[in-house]
Design a protein around this motif. Structure first.
Motif, short mmCIF file in Angstrom:
data_model
loop_
_atom_site.label_atom_id
_atom_site.label_comp_id
_atom_site.label_asym_id
_atom_site.label_seq_id
_atom_site.Cartn_x
_atom_site.Cartn_y
_atom_site.Cartn_z
N ASP A 732 0.86 -1.19 0.00
CA ASP A 732 0.00 0.00 0.00
C ASP A 732 0.89 1.24 0.00
O ASP A 732 0.98 1.95 0.99
N VAL A 733 1.57 1.43 -1.11
CA VAL A 733 2.43 2.60 -1.24
C VAL A 733 2.03 3.33 -2.52
O VAL A 733 1.57 2.71 -3.47
N PRO A 734 2.21 4.65 -2.55
CA PRO A 734 1.79 5.38 -3.75
C PRO A 734 2.82 5.28 -4.85
O PRO A 734 3.99 5.00 -4.60
N SER A 735 2.36 5.55 -6.08
CA SER A 735 3.30 5.61 -7.20
C SER A 735 4.37 6.65 -6.91
O SER A 735 5.55 6.41 -7.14
N SER A 736 3.96 7.79 -6.40
CA SER A 736 4.93 8.82 -5.98
C SER A 736 4.19 9.87 -5.18
O SER A 736 2.95 9.85 -5.10
N ARG A 737 4.93 10.80 -4.63
CA ARG A 737 4.31 11.89 -3.88
C ARG A 737 3.71 12.93 -4.82
O ARG A 737 3.03 13.86 -4.36
N LEU A 738 3.94 12.79 -6.12
CA LEU A 738 3.26 13.68 -7.06
C LEU A 738 1.80 13.24 -7.21
O LEU A 738 0.88 14.02 -6.98
N SER A 739 1.58 11.98 -7.57
CA SER A 739 0.23 11.59 -7.97
C SER A 739 -0.48 10.70 -6.96
O SER A 739 -1.70 10.57 -7.03
N GLN A 740 0.24 10.03 -6.06
CA GLN A 740 -0.38 9.15 -5.06
C GLN A 740 -1.25 8.09 -5.73
O GLN A 740 -2.31 7.71 -5.22
N GLY A 741 -0.80 7.58 -6.89
CA GLY A 741 -1.59 6.59 -7.61
C GLY A 741 -1.44 5.18 -7.03
O GLY A 741 -0.55 4.91 -6.22
N CYS A 742 -2.31 4.29 -7.48
CA CYS A 742 -2.30 2.88 -7.06
C CYS A 742 -1.07 2.17 -7.62
O CYS A 742 -0.68 2.39 -8.76
N THR A 743 -0.48 1.29 -6.81
CA THR A 743 0.71 0.55 -7.26
C THR A 743 0.49 -0.96 -7.18
O THR A 743 1.41 -1.70 -6.86
N GLY A 744 -0.73 -1.39 -7.47
CA GLY A 744 -1.06 -2.80 -7.25
C GLY A 744 -0.44 -3.79 -8.21
O GLY A 744 -0.57 -5.00 -8.03
N GLN A 745 0.25 -3.32 -9.23
CA GLN A 745 0.67 -4.22 -10.30
C GLN A 745 1.77 -5.20 -9.91
O GLN A 745 1.80 -6.32 -10.40
N HIS A 746 2.68 -4.78 -9.04
CA HIS A 746 3.87 -5.59 -8.75
C HIS A 746 4.07 -5.82 -7.26
O HIS A 746 3.78 -4.93 -6.45
N ALA A 747 4.62 -6.99 -6.92
CA ALA A 747 5.06 -7.24 -5.54
C ALA A 747 6.07 -8.38 -5.58
O ALA A 747 5.97 -9.27 -6.43
N LEU A 748 7.03 -8.34 -4.70
CA LEU A 748 7.96 -9.47 -4.58
C LEU A 748 7.35 -10.53 -3.68
O LEU A 748 6.79 -10.22 -2.62
N VAL A 749 7.45 -11.78 -4.12
CA VAL A 749 6.84 -12.88 -3.35
C VAL A 749 7.75 -14.12 -3.43
O VAL A 749 8.67 -14.19 -4.22
N GLU A 750 7.44 -15.10 -2.63
CA GLU A 750 7.99 -16.44 -2.77
C GLU A 750 6.80 -17.40 -2.84
O GLU A 750 5.69 -17.07 -2.38
N ILE A 751 7.05 -18.57 -3.44
CA ILE A 751 5.98 -19.57 -3.58
C ILE A 751 6.49 -20.92 -3.09
O ILE A 751 7.64 -21.28 -3.34
N GLU A 752 5.62 -21.64 -2.41
CA GLU A 752 5.97 -23.01 -2.02
C GLU A 752 4.74 -23.89 -2.20
O GLU A 752 3.61 -23.41 -2.17
N ARG A 753 5.04 -25.17 -2.40
CA ARG A 753 3.93 -26.13 -2.48
C ARG A 753 3.25 -26.17 -1.12
O ARG A 753 3.93 -26.14 -0.08
N TRP A 754 1.93 -26.24 -1.10
CA TRP A 754 1.21 -26.27 0.19
C TRP A 754 1.53 -27.58 0.90
O TRP A 754 1.37 -28.66 0.34
N SER A 755 2.00 -27.46 2.13
CA SER A 755 2.37 -28.68 2.86
C SER A 755 1.76 -28.64 4.26
O SER A 755 2.22 -29.32 5.16
N GLY A 756 0.73 -27.82 4.40
CA GLY A 756 0.17 -27.62 5.74
C GLY A 756 -0.98 -28.56 6.06
O GLY A 756 -1.85 -28.21 6.86
N GLY A 757 -1.02 -29.73 5.44
CA GLY A 757 -2.11 -30.66 5.71
C GLY A 757 -3.37 -30.23 4.99
O GLY A 757 -3.32 -29.64 3.90
N GLU A 758 -4.52 -30.52 5.60
CA GLU A 758 -5.80 -30.17 4.99
C GLU A 758 -5.87 -28.65 4.78
O GLU A 758 -5.80 -27.89 5.75
N PRO A 759 -5.97 -28.19 3.54
CA PRO A 759 -5.96 -26.73 3.33
C PRO A 759 -7.25 -26.08 3.82
O PRO A 759 -8.32 -26.72 3.80
N PRO A 760 -7.18 -24.83 4.25
CA PRO A 760 -8.41 -24.15 4.64
C PRO A 760 -9.37 -24.05 3.47
O PRO A 760 -8.94 -23.78 2.35
N PRO A 761 -10.65 -24.31 3.69
CA PRO A 761 -11.59 -24.28 2.57
C PRO A 761 -11.86 -22.86 2.10
O PRO A 761 -11.67 -21.90 2.85
#
Ligand code: PGD
Length: 822
Positions: A732-761
């Motif tokens: 939840d950060v703005p594009s810049s202090r000029l426009s304060q636009g939405c920045t939803g397009q990108h995020a850094l993540v990691e992915i793993e195979r679900w190994s937590g047993g029965e997944p939440p429905p």
């Protein structure tokens, strides 16, 4: 309901005009409009969503709000609801609106209510709400959009106004006839071209793309996603590292300058700030020439391919186009500004088929010419409150009243919001960092929501008022560049006790003493006749065409709008005569550097296009822990979060969750196989998704589109979404202090195979839990029985849920504690 025998009931939507056939059991079938050459695939989602169990059947209140009254609380989104009768629900809502206004002032009511809601000129939910709240004495509003928040602020500095670029784009027939090479930054994604606010009746872009291919034009697809351009287009794919388009544009620009290929005559005559830009390209201040080799290091593309692309662009009639998604990111100003600068150096701005474009493939009507008449519109009244926020700052507004921030060259302060009134939007879909938004939604005294479905926003409200869908009411509809005005006949009965937003607000206005001002004494049909009649007179007077009388229009089901220009080239008049058709910039020219922006001295938006390293991109230090770059773009199977319960969206789920695309080698490194349930995570949260492996995505990149209904698993902080909503991961950060636009397009993540047993429905495809009314004298599930006019009203003073009464509840961002954990 008027229905012409034998033909489907006419209606329209953001995905275009269509007809409705109704089954004997009340089910609906969406059939394409006969004039539509490329009907939207989203039509398949309509029947299931229209009569889904998550439709809201009765008004409802959150149990804690009903029992303890208004006040900040961490319980929103986790408590059951009590169904009420309409009279009591409206009494409670009106009393709370009046309490907040009288105690805290109108600016304490947030009515920005961002969201797409449904098509239709009269029942447009946000317009109805704004008209109501203006008559109520005013409200804190919001500006701009999540789609284009950055460009809407930036473009006026560069070319004088945003509309010239956004509404007067070079038309498709000009492109298909003249353009030889398209530099498509972000591609021209076909999935988006079926959608436009208000809809289009004839979806033209698929046909235009086919014509472009037939004409032999080459497209340089610059995107980490191969699917950002339809197959069959003569194209070369440049699988660029996400968030580095600006670097590529600068590398291309540097090559043009270095090799003497840039059009100096053009920049001298039509631009200002060229010297500033050239000094930056040469690296005079920072010692870093922005040459092709430099760009190659950042973008992951070969330097020779960059040089070659620059030479090809200079040798052909070239259109530089930048999708809106690129500005929906940190420093989102830069790819727009650098793209415009690149087009200026190529010297083809204002020539047919050359120059600059912004949003081809971002929306269904970019490159269409529109009718020369304003569409019918609901008068909005005047909002006497001057407070507003840039729309993507909603969580900051709620969490940080009294704090200051920069916006568009001004310094503003967040007002103290006590009541949020939302109709026709789903912030728990559209906003970033949903864990933070949940905390923010814990701050106001009351959240009042009109919704058709039990979306996450409705589930985070205190009072939920069920709204009809567009199929359940009469309206007039068209998109801003549409070919037809559609008489939207009622095609289905209202679900349960759902009411039109207008009727809901009329009920509130009546209780608050301004019913007549709000309705002007008209019922819905009279409003439609009035709006149509006013528009028809204006249209005839302006020479834009003489619409038929209302009855004729209504019986015919549509009217084809006349008077659109055949073709258009962006900035043609300016190019032809810059003295008599100057741009509305201080220089009258295209500003390749802006003294006004430079004077703001913003660390995240300098006075010329520049490469600024975002906090989250593959080259950032944060990538050491979360090495994959998530692209959270628009979905192909629904409209934002709408129709997520429809057949098309459900059919695309994998392992019962939203599908995440990843490269087979990235999957292999993580022992992930096709169809596996995976957990996508970073420090802000996590979500479950089903793995889809494809080599049509660049390595190191994953794609999880927006719109899977947020389904927070109880007890998880930061949140775990069981369904696959990417906005638990975005910042939840703005594009810049000029426009304060939405920045939803990108995020850094990691992915793993679900190994937590029965997944939440996945639980969001069921309505929330209801409990009988606990208040004395109330029958089970029957409301309080107090009836109209006997509003017990919430307590006179805000009280925190479970916290002792306090005149001024603490209003700061609560820590990650149990109070804010569901
Ligand atoms: P919708 O799902 O269309 O999303 O965000 P937006 O909030 O517009 O929400 C509209 C809501 O209105 C739905 O919940 C629907 O049920 C309800 N509704 C429909 N008709 C009616 C009606 O007649 N009355 C009432 N009261 N309610 C109605 C979209 C936004 O998301 C946009 S435009 C963009 S471009 C952004 N894009 C991104 C992105 O690229 N990446 C991320 N991560 N996030 C984004 N969010 C933004």
């Amino acid at each position: 309901m008027t229905r012409t025998a034998g033909r489907p009931v006419p209606t329209t939507s953001h995905w275009g005009a269509f007809g409705v056939r109704r089954g004997a059991d009340g089910s609906v079938l969406a059939v394409p409009h006969p004039a539509d050459p490329a009907p939207s695939p989203l039509l398949a989602g309509v029947p299931g969503a229209q009569r889904h169990p998550t439709r809201i059947r009765r008004p409802a209140a959150r149990l804690g709000w009903l029992e303890r009254g208004p006040g900040p609380t961490g319980r929103r989104g986790s408590e059951p609801f009590v169904e009420l009768d309409w009279d009591e629900a409206l009494d409670l809502a009106a009393a709370e609106l009046a309490r907040v206004r009288d105690r805290h002032g109108n600016q304490a009511v947030f009515g920005g209510s961002y969201g797409w809601a449904s098509a239709g000129r009269f029942h447009h939910a946000q317009s109805q709400l704004h008209r109501f709240l203006s008559a109520f004495g005013g409200f804190t509003g919001s500006r701009n959009s999540y789609s284009l928040g950055t460009s809407l602020v930036l473009l006026p500095y560069l070319v004088g106004d945003a509309d010239s670029v956004l509404r007067s784009a070079t038309s498709w027939p000009v492109i298909t006839r003249h353009t030889e090479l398209v530099l498509a930054f972000g591609g021209i994604p076909e999935k988006n071209v079926y959608v436009t606010p208000g809809g289009v009746t004839r979806h033209g872009t698929p046909g235009h793309l086919a014509a472009l291919a037939a004409a032999g034009a080459q497209v340089a697809l610059i995107s980490p996603l191969r699917d950002d351009l339809p197959d069959g287009q003569p194209a070369r794919w440049y699988p660029i590292r996400p968030a580095t388009d600006t670097a590529l544009m600068l590398g291309l620009a540097h090559t043009l300058v270095q090799e003497g290929l840039y059009d100096r005559e053009f920049t001298d005559r039509y631009c200002t700030g060229t010297d500033v830009l050239l000094r930056y390209l040469r690296g005079e201040a920072d010692g870093v020439p922005k040459d092709a080799r430099w760009a190659a290091d950042l973008t992951g593309l070969p330097a020779e391919a960059i040089r070659d692309l620059a030479r090809r662009a200079a040798a052909h009639r070239t259109l530089v186009t930048v999708t809106w998604s690129l500005q929906r990111a940190r420093h989102g100003e830069q790819p727009v500004w650098a793209g415009l600068a690149l087009a200026a150096l190529l010297g083809q701005i204002g020539l047919p088929g050359g120059g600059f474009g912004h949003g081809y493939g971002s929306m269904g009507d970019v490159g269409d010419t529109g009718p020369q008449t304003r569409l019918p519109h609901l008068p909005q009244g005047r909002n006497p409150v001057t407070e507003f926020i840039p729309c993507a700052r909603i969580a900051d507004l709620l969490l940080h009243p009294g704090e200051s921030y920069d916006y568009d060259g001004t310094r503003r302060t967040y007002p103290d919001i006590r009541l949020v009134h939302w109709a026709g939007g789903n912030p728990f879909h559209h906003h970033q960092d949903l864990g933070r938004l949940r905390r923010a939604f814990g701050r106001p005294d009351t959240v009042l929501v009109h919704e058709t479905h039990w979306t996450a926003t409705a589930r985070h409200a205190d009072l939920v008022l069920p709204a009809t869908t567009a199929l359940e009411r009469e309206d007039i509809g068209a998109g801003r560049r549409d070919t037809h005005l559609i008489a939207m006949h009622r095609a289905a009965d209202p679900y349960g006790q759902a009411r039109d937003d207008h009727a809901i607000l009329a009920g509130l206005a009546e209780r608050l003493g301004f019913g007549q001002e709000f309705t002007e004494g008209r019922d819905t049909r009279q409003w439609l006749e009035h709006l149509y009649g006013t528009w028809a007179r204006e249209s005839a007077a302006s020479g834009a065409g003489e619409p038929p009388p209302f009855e004729e229009f209504w019986a015919a089901g549509e009217w084809e709008l006349p008077g659109r220009p055949a073709e258009r080239t962006l900035f043609a008049a300016f190019r032809a005569d810059p003295q008599s058709a100057p741009l509305a910039t201080p220089s009258g020219r295209i500003e390749l550097a802006s003294a006004r922006i430079a004077a703001m001295d913003l660390p995240d938006c300098p006075g010329h296009p520049a490469w600024l390293e975002p906090e989250e991109w593959p080259g950032a230090p944060a990538a050491a822990r979360h090495p994959l770059l998530l692209i959270a773009n628009q979905p192909a199977t629904r409209l934002h979060s709408q129709l997520d319960t429809g057949a098309l969206s459900l059919a695309a789920k994998v392992a019962g969750r939203e599908a995440v695309q990843m490269h087979p080698e990235d999957a292999g490194e993580r022992s992930i196989s096709p169809g596996d349930l995976v957990r996508i995570f970073n420090d802000r949260g996590a979500c479950l998704a089903g793995a889809v492996l494809t080599d049509r995505i660049a390595r190191g990149v994953v794609r999880l589109p927006t719109g899977a209904w947020f389904d927070p698993v109880p007890g998880h902080e930061p949140p775990l979404c069981a369904h696959g909503n990417p906005n638990v991961l975005t910042a939840d950060v703005p594009s810049s202090r000029l426009s304060q636009g939405c920045t939803g397009q990108h995020a850094l993540v990691e992915i793993e195979r679900w190994s937590g047993g029965e997944p939440p429905p996945v639980t969001v495809r069921e309505p929330p839990r209801f409990v009988p009314d606990p208040r004395p004298g109330s029958g089970p599930n029957s409301g309080s029985g107090l009836g109209s006019g006997a509003a017990p009203g919430p307590g006179p003073e805000p009280r925190g849920g479970g916290t002792p009464p306090s005149a001024t509840p603490p209003r700061h961002e609560p820590p990650h504690d149990r109070e804010s954990t569901p």
